[in-house]
Write an enzyme that holds these catalytic residues in place. Sequence first.
Site, PDB file in Angstrom:
ATOM      1  N   SER A   5      40.802  66.570  59.006  1.00  0.00           N
ATOM      2  CA  SER A   5      41.442  67.856  58.708  1.00  0.00           C
ATOM      3  C   SER A   5      40.451  68.763  57.973  1.00  0.00           C
ATOM      4  CB  SER A   5      42.739  67.615  57.919  1.00  0.00           C
ATOM      5  OG  SER A   5      43.559  68.754  57.919  1.00  0.00           O
TER       6      SER A   5
ATOM      7  N   ASP B  81      49.613  66.666  67.178  1.00  0.00           N
ATOM      8  CA  ASP B  81      48.835  67.099  66.009  1.00  0.00           C
ATOM      9  C   ASP B  81      49.029  68.584  65.717  1.00  0.00           C
ATOM     10  OD1 ASP B  81      46.823  67.215  64.047  1.00  0.00           O
ATOM     11  OD2 ASP B  81      45.436  66.008  65.253  1.00  0.00           O
TER      12      ASP B  81
ATOM     13  N   HIS C 206      48.908  64.163  63.131  1.00  0.00           N
ATOM     14  CA  HIS C 206      47.722  64.499  62.346  1.00  0.00           C
ATOM     15  C   HIS C 206      47.054  63.286  61.707  1.00  0.00           C
ATOM     16  CE1 HIS C 206      45.284  67.692  60.717  1.00  0.00           C
ATOM     17  NE2 HIS C 206      45.588  67.450  59.463  1.00  0.00           N
TER      18      HIS C 206
END
Length: 301
Positions: free
Chosen positions: A110, A250, A277
């Site tokens: 991320s 995601d 995610h």
Amino acid sequence: MMDENVREGSASFEEWSTWYRVTGDLDSGMTPLVVLHGGPGCTHDYVIALADLAKSGRPVVHYDQLGGGRSTHLPERGGDFWTVQLFLDELDNLLDSLGIADDYHLLGQSWGGMLGAEHAIRQPQGLRSLVLSNSPASMALWASEAKILRGQLPPEVEATLDRHEANGTTDDPEYLAATQVYYDEHVCRVVPNPPEVVRTNEMLNEDPTVYHTMNGPNEFFCVGTLKDWSVVDRVHSIVAPTLLISGRFDEATPATVQPFFDAIPDVRWEIFEVSSHMPFIEEREGYLSLVEDFLASHDAT
């Protein structure tokens, strides 16, 4: 009692301190993996699954970035302090402190992947390979895709989000409950969340300074200093072999990842079909196997 295979410590960074955790032996001869957590402002806890890669003999380095977790907190600092460059400098300092700057792999998840891309664009000589996991190439893409994902939520949930954002009441329990609906679909589909995710969320909530300053109140209402961030026009400079990872559900949708795939010269992309995610939690075995095989193919010889 701490596992004898795990060492914790702190690296001095200017007048502050970066907490780190090494699983395995940095003198083993195998190229270590350094893990960059997300947020910004989260902790290493939720990506601790990567420590399992040390079972093959590969040392794995986790750390809490400045402003979060067990590293120095600076809640009085504002947006002029919390910059991408600050975290790049912290990473360089940690690599030097651990003596691995001339030989390492990097995995960023991320925000950690955003930071990892920025690091790799500079073409550091010791970087053997790069894994960008669940990361966008620009926050404009992230925000536009989040609007699409929000539009797929139940109408009453989306209406609740819109109303509280317009009113500036994003700390209202009703808004937080609606936010959780999005998270359960697009952030972590293992519900209830496992303990390592809960730990990160608890520590983030104790001091959300970095997250609120750079990102915003949550994953999809991005009004912080990163809102205009992009590496789309720079990722062609990444020369390290790169693995892109995302989940089918995601919040880092294919559109947010595509610029990496289009422009990085040596790149491959794997999408985990039942993950959002956090495929390292949602499809742990497959994720770890993929990453280990990729790292092994790019170890220093």
